[in-house]
Design a protein around this motif. Structure first.
Motif, PDB file in Angstrom:
ATOM      1  N   ARG A 174       6.732   9.677  -1.788  1.00  0.00           N
ATOM      2  CA  ARG A 174       6.162  10.416  -2.851  1.00  0.00           C
ATOM      3  C   ARG A 174       5.785   9.290  -4.168  1.00  0.00           C
ATOM      4  NH1 ARG A 174       9.105  13.393  -5.277  1.00  0.00           N
ATOM      5  NH2 ARG A 174      10.910  14.043  -3.614  1.00  0.00           N
ATOM      6  N   GLU A 175       6.981   8.743  -4.517  1.00  0.00           N
ATOM      7  CA  GLU A 175       7.172   7.970  -5.706  1.00  0.00           C
ATOM      8  C   GLU A 175       6.557   6.338  -5.610  1.00  0.00           C
ATOM      9  OE1 GLU A 175      11.076   7.956  -7.043  1.00  0.00           O
ATOM     10  OE2 GLU A 175      11.197  10.161  -7.170  1.00  0.00           O
ATOM     11  N   ASP A 176       6.859   5.873  -4.333  1.00  0.00           N
ATOM     12  CA  ASP A 176       6.547   4.542  -4.250  1.00  0.00           C
ATOM     13  C   ASP A 176       5.081   4.353  -3.408  1.00  0.00           C
ATOM     14  OD1 ASP A 176       8.899   4.150  -5.239  1.00  0.00           O
ATOM     15  OD2 ASP A 176       9.751   3.913  -3.262  1.00  0.00           O
ATOM     16  N   PHE A 177       4.473   5.476  -2.774  1.00  0.00           N
ATOM     17  CA  PHE A 177       3.305   5.399  -1.994  1.00  0.00           C
ATOM     18  C   PHE A 177       2.246   6.195  -2.598  1.00  0.00           C
ATOM     19  CE2 PHE A 177       0.694   6.169   1.624  1.00  0.00           C
ATOM     20  CZ  PHE A 177       0.100   4.925   1.952  1.00  0.00           C
ATOM     21  N   LEU A 178       2.508   7.480  -2.486  1.00  0.00           N
ATOM     22  CA  LEU A 178       1.640   8.424  -3.014  1.00  0.00           C
ATOM     23  C   LEU A 178       1.119   8.415  -4.457  1.00  0.00           C
ATOM     24  CD1 LEU A 178       2.463  11.601  -0.990  1.00  0.00           C
ATOM     25  CD2 LEU A 178       0.730   9.792  -0.315  1.00  0.00           C
ATOM     26  N   HIS A 179       2.110   8.126  -5.437  1.00  0.00           N
ATOM     27  CA  HIS A 179       2.100   7.776  -6.764  1.00  0.00           C
ATOM     28  C   HIS A 179       1.161   6.771  -6.969  1.00  0.00           C
ATOM     29  CE1 HIS A 179       2.984   6.739 -10.807  1.00  0.00           C
ATOM     30  NE2 HIS A 179       2.992   7.980 -11.148  1.00  0.00           N
ATOM     31  N   GLN A 180       0.264   7.004  -7.869  1.00  0.00           N
ATOM     32  CA  GLN A 180      -0.679   5.673  -8.097  1.00  0.00           C
ATOM     33  C   GLN A 180      -1.061   5.656  -9.359  1.00  0.00           C
ATOM     34  OE1 GLN A 180      -3.552   5.140  -4.883  1.00  0.00           O
ATOM     35  NE2 GLN A 180      -4.301   3.243  -5.852  1.00  0.00           N
ATOM     36  N   ASP A 181      -1.023   4.314 -10.154  1.00  0.00           N
ATOM     37  CA  ASP A 181      -1.207   4.264 -11.501  1.00  0.00           C
ATOM     38  C   ASP A 181      -2.728   3.709 -11.686  1.00  0.00           C
ATOM     39  OD1 ASP A 181      -1.182   3.709 -14.123  1.00  0.00           O
ATOM     40  OD2 ASP A 181       0.262   2.532 -14.226  1.00  0.00           O
ATOM     41  N   ALA A 182      -3.537   4.688 -12.414  1.00  0.00           N
ATOM     42  CA  ALA A 182      -4.932   4.105 -12.317  1.00  0.00           C
ATOM     43  C   ALA A 182      -5.222   3.236 -13.555  1.00  0.00           C
ATOM     44  CB  ALA A 182      -5.825   5.518 -12.792  1.00  0.00           C
ATOM     45  N   PHE A 183      -4.096   3.101 -14.381  1.00  0.00           N
ATOM     46  CA  PHE A 183      -4.409   2.174 -15.515  1.00  0.00           C
ATOM     47  C   PHE A 183      -3.742   1.040 -15.287  1.00  0.00           C
ATOM     48  CE2 PHE A 183      -4.883   6.401 -16.979  1.00  0.00           C
ATOM     49  CZ  PHE A 183      -6.045   6.582 -17.506  1.00  0.00           C
ATOM     50  N   ASN A 184      -3.147   0.733 -14.148  1.00  0.00           N
ATOM     51  CA  ASN A 184      -2.330  -0.413 -13.562  1.00  0.00           C
ATOM     52  C   ASN A 184      -3.315  -1.465 -12.884  1.00  0.00           C
ATOM     53  OD1 ASN A 184      -1.041  -2.557 -11.865  1.00  0.00           O
ATOM     54  ND2 ASN A 184       0.781  -1.815 -13.331  1.00  0.00           N
ATOM     55  N   PRO A 185      -3.549  -2.544 -13.405  1.00  0.00           N
ATOM     56  CA  PRO A 185      -4.831  -3.391 -12.900  1.00  0.00           C
ATOM     57  C   PRO A 185      -4.371  -3.727 -11.377  1.00  0.00           C
ATOM     58  CG  PRO A 185      -3.399  -4.682 -14.433  1.00  0.00           C
ATOM     59  CD  PRO A 185      -3.140  -3.396 -14.694  1.00  0.00           C
ATOM     60  N   VAL A 186      -3.130  -3.612 -10.789  1.00  0.00           N
ATOM     61  CA  VAL A 186      -2.925  -4.089  -9.664  1.00  0.00           C
ATOM     62  C   VAL A 186      -2.752  -2.718  -8.595  1.00  0.00           C
ATOM     63  CG1 VAL A 186      -1.347  -5.054  -7.867  1.00  0.00           C
ATOM     64  CG2 VAL A 186      -1.702  -6.140 -10.097  1.00  0.00           C
ATOM     65  N   ASP A 187      -2.294  -1.702  -9.072  1.00  0.00           N
ATOM     66  CA  ASP A 187      -1.895  -0.741  -8.531  1.00  0.00           C
ATOM     67  C   ASP A 187      -3.462   0.581  -8.574  1.00  0.00           C
ATOM     68  OD1 ASP A 187      -0.274   1.018  -6.889  1.00  0.00           O
ATOM     69  OD2 ASP A 187       0.355   2.371  -8.803  1.00  0.00           O
ATOM     70  N   THR A 188      -4.445   0.416  -9.203  1.00  0.00           N
ATOM     71  CA  THR A 188      -5.255   1.028  -9.292  1.00  0.00           C
ATOM     72  C   THR A 188      -6.224   1.133  -8.014  1.00  0.00           C
ATOM     73  OG1 THR A 188      -7.395   1.729 -10.570  1.00  0.00           O
ATOM     74  CG2 THR A 188      -6.832  -0.668 -10.468  1.00  0.00           C
ATOM     75  N   TYR A 189      -5.963  -0.018  -7.288  1.00  0.00           N
ATOM     76  CA  TYR A 189      -6.683   0.001  -5.902  1.00  0.00           C
ATOM     77  C   TYR A 189      -5.852  -0.712  -5.059  1.00  0.00           C
ATOM     78  CZ  TYR A 189     -10.110  -1.415  -2.353  1.00  0.00           C
ATOM     79  OH  TYR A 189     -10.786  -1.538  -1.288  1.00  0.00           O
ATOM     80  N   THR A 190      -6.031  -0.150  -3.654  1.00  0.00           N
ATOM     81  CA  THR A 190      -5.128  -0.428  -2.760  1.00  0.00           C
ATOM     82  C   THR A 190      -5.972  -0.591  -1.438  1.00  0.00           C
ATOM     83  OG1 THR A 190      -3.030   0.646  -3.507  1.00  0.00           O
ATOM     84  CG2 THR A 190      -2.825  -0.340  -1.280  1.00  0.00           C
ATOM     85  N   SER A 191      -5.991  -1.930  -0.713  1.00  0.00           N
ATOM     86  CA  SER A 191      -6.884  -1.990   0.430  1.00  0.00           C
ATOM     87  C   SER A 191      -6.096  -1.142   1.488  1.00  0.00           C
ATOM     88  CB  SER A 191      -6.881  -3.416   0.852  1.00  0.00           C
ATOM     89  OG  SER A 191      -5.832  -3.878   1.266  1.00  0.00           O
ATOM     90  N   PRO A 192      -6.825  -0.863   2.559  1.00  0.00           N
ATOM     91  CA  PRO A 192      -6.297  -0.156   3.624  1.00  0.00           C
ATOM     92  C   PRO A 192      -5.159  -0.978   4.484  1.00  0.00           C
ATOM     93  CG  PRO A 192      -8.635   0.184   3.499  1.00  0.00           C
ATOM     94  CD  PRO A 192      -8.519  -0.811   2.655  1.00  0.00           C
ATOM     95  N   LYS A 193      -5.343  -2.420   4.500  1.00  0.00           N
ATOM     96  CA  LYS A 193      -4.567  -3.164   5.165  1.00  0.00           C
ATOM     97  C   LYS A 193      -3.020  -2.961   4.356  1.00  0.00           C
ATOM     98  CE  LYS A 193      -2.798  -6.293   8.149  1.00  0.00           C
ATOM     99  NZ  LYS A 193      -1.361  -6.424   7.945  1.00  0.00           N
ATOM    100  N   LYS A 194      -3.147  -2.768   3.072  1.00  0.00           N
ATOM    101  CA  LYS A 194      -2.041  -2.891   2.212  1.00  0.00           C
ATOM    102  C   LYS A 194      -1.387  -1.589   2.233  1.00  0.00           C
ATOM    103  CE  LYS A 194      -0.316  -3.616  -2.547  1.00  0.00           C
ATOM    104  NZ  LYS A 194      -0.667  -3.871  -4.063  1.00  0.00           N
TER     105      LYS A 194
END
Length: 602
Positions: free
Chosen positions: A508-528
């Motif tokens: 929940r906290e490390d995978f499903l939660h995602q920060d839209a305003f963090n320049p790295v966390d805002t997008y995650t490729s399928p491989k990552k």
């Protein structure tokens, strides 16, 4: 509504106003007009559309403010249905619900749209570089490409033969031309010749034709982990985002518009708050497109119809958006259309239905609510386009739904659920916990999961589907364990069950939660996404093995690697492959040290 009707030479007086009820005008003497014809109301030339006919009486929904109108004023008929203009000039455009260019109107009249203003929907003066692709003597049919125009560095428009037109090419232009100047001349089968400009008109309530509709099989990657991994949407799919106020519907749609794997984005702000639409208009030109490195607006069309604009235009904005999306689909592009929100559109339907004194359905909505929604969503899909090259295009439709109080049993949500195949149910509970995106994994679903699983298994990792099924099983198990904890306390659980809760907390906290305003966390490729999920599940498996080797539960849950698992989502894509290898080695070493330490103590 037939696109083959001849264009009128000018507008003619058709009738007079008999009654004014807000945006609804009733006029008499309208025997010659047809359903969905566009009319001009009064000498102010307000734009309206015929939505009901009874004898020579016509009910007209007016797309502008009707204050000051009264009985006896004239109504003028144009003899045409409500249509959009399709040509170079659409991309980077900002239009209202009936495709009036807001930037041009702003320069002419300021911050408020003047009533009766009549400006071209697309510029007649700008010249575009037309590059011919067909040659004289070619036999061309509907959908065949005559030439191309590089509209922006990210989008090249195909100038196509219009539907219902075919013939032998007698002449084709090469060079710069406006959208209304002829660029080709065809000799038709009956011997007549026809000149074609780049500009096409198309009635918004009629879907554009295609050769064949096909089953969507490829996912539209969004970069949002909860969506791509658990509830994917296909290219050409339809999805709904229902949720209460403040649960993050608009932010999710903004994320999809920014990051979705689509060639063209059509964003329709339908009845939403003006400040939200302002954020979109201010933010999109500043965003860099990860696909091209250019500003995102270089492949975006914005339709802004905010809640303070006339309610009737809200109803038209959805059709305007989907027609523009179909036009780019016909070129072979993958298009994503965001409708925010269809609830406001349904409210416009309800208001107009009430003014027409129609028999109300559930909660006052018209009885035809479901069929109107189906008309919109069914225009999405993946198709084989018209034209001899057999190109494929797709329109993916994603609609936000704003049920009052978050109650998805209300008519708009239920009508939407009967049509769409992806349901991203937003939870106010998750939103209050600051868990975003607040997509509830227990109520959401995707009927495309099985279809796109093969794509992910082949292109990302062979165990993608297996990982997803296991993740969903753990999250479902967590709900049952949490219920036991609430009733009798955590001490009643076995260490194995407690480890399951630790794993799902990390999910929940490390995978499903995602920060839209963090320049790295805002997008995650399928491989990552795959590697992140694999690392969390590997920790869980090794933890279960450690429990069997009599390692104390407290030592497993206090491992240093847990914090590093929580930080891996902030590692940049270009550094992640090396980082995950190092992290997995550290995990193995720490578990080995735990097990060996226990064996030494024994």
């Amino acid at each position: 509504m037939n696109e083959t009707r001849t264009a009128p030479t000018g507008i003619e007086k058709a009738g007079v106003i008999q009654k004014v009820a807000g945006p609804l005008i009733v006029a008499t003497g309208m025997a010659d007009v047809q359903m969905y014809d566009v009319v001009r109301v009064s000498d102010k030339r307000l734009i309206g559309e015929v939505i009901e006919l009874r004898g020579d009486r016509a009910s007209i929904q007016v797309y502008e403010e009707t204050a000051g109108l009264g009985p006896g004023e004239p109504v003028y008929s144009t003899g045409e249905p409500l249509s959009v203009e399709l040509a170079p000039g659409l991309i980077e455009g900002i239009f209202d619900g009936i495709q009036r260019p807001l930037d041009v109107i702003y320069e002419m009249t300021g911050e408020r749209i003047a009533r009766g203003i009549d400006v071209p929907k697309l510029s007649r003066e700008k010249k575009w570089p037309f590059v011919p692709k067909a040659k004289v003597g070619d036999v061309v049919n509907p959908g065949d490409t005559l030439g191309t125009v590089a509209e922006t560095p990210a989008v090249t428009q195909k100038i196509m033969v219009p539907p219902n037109v075919s013939g032998t090419l007698e002449w084709i232009f090469d060079g710069e031309a406006t959208i209304v100047e002829p660029i080709a001349r065809l000799k038709q089968s009956d011997g007549t010749t026809i000149e074609l400009p780049m500009l096409q008109h198309w009635p918004v309530r009629k879907g554009r034709p295609y050769a064949e509709k096909v089953t969507p099989m490829e996912p539209m990657v969004t970069g949002q982990r909860v969506i791509d991994t658990l509830f994917p949407v296909a290219k050409g799919g339809v999805a709904a985002i229902p949720g209460p106020f403040g649960s993050g519907k608009t932010v999710v749609q903004h994320q999809l518009a920014k990051w979705a794997d689509a060639d063209i984005i059509v964003y329709v702000g339908c009845g939403e708050r003006g400040n939200e639409m302002t954020d979109v208009l201010m933010e999109f030109p500043q965003l860099n497109d990860p696909r091209t490195g250019l500003p995102l607006m270089k492949r975006t069309v914005l339709i802004a119809n905010t809640s303070d604009m006339p309610v009737a235009a809200r109803e038209a904005s959805i059709y305007t958006g989907i027609t523009i999306a179909e036009y780019f689909r016909d070129m072979g592009y993958k298009v994503a259309i965001m409708a925010d929100s269809t609830s406001r559109w349904a409210e416009a339907l309800r208001e107009m239905s009430g003014r027409l004194e129609e028999m109300p359905g559930e909660e006052g909505y018209p009885a035809y609510l479901s069929s109107r929604m189906a008309e919109f969503y069914e225009r999405a899909g993946e198709v084989i386009c018209l034209g001899k090259d057999g190109r494929t295009g797709a329109v993916s439709a994603i609609g936000a739904v704003s049920p009052p109080g978050g109650d998805t049993s209300e008519p708009v949500s239920q009508a939407t659920l009967r049509i769409v195949k992806v349901f991203w149910g937003l939870s106010s509970t998750l939103a209050y916990k600051r868990h975003f995106p607040a997509i509830d994994w227990l109520t959401s679903y995707s009927l495309y999961s099985d279809k796109v699983a093969g794509f992910f298994d082949k292109s990302v990792a062979p165990d993608w589907s297996k990982q997803v099924r296991r993740t969903m099983a753990l999250l479902s198990e967590e709900a049952e364990l949490e219920e036991i904890v609430r009733l009798v306390g955590v001490d009643s659980l076995s260490f194995k069950d407690r480890l399951s809760l630790e794993c799902t907390r990390s999910l929940r906290e490390d995978f499903l939660h995602q920060d839209a305003f963090n320049p790295v966390d805002t997008y995650t490729s399928p491989k990552k996404q795959h590697d992140m999920l694999a690392a969390i599940l590997a920790w869980y498996d090794k933890g279960l093995q450690a429990l069997e080797d009599d390692v104390p539960f407290s030592r497993i849950t206090s491992m240093k690697i847990i914090e590093k698992l929580g930080r891996m989502k902030y590692v940049r894509e270009d550094e992640f492959s090396g980082h995950i290898v190092t992290l997995r080695k550290e995990m193995d070493a720490e578990f080995m040290a735990l097990t060996e330490g226990e064996q030494a103590d024994a």
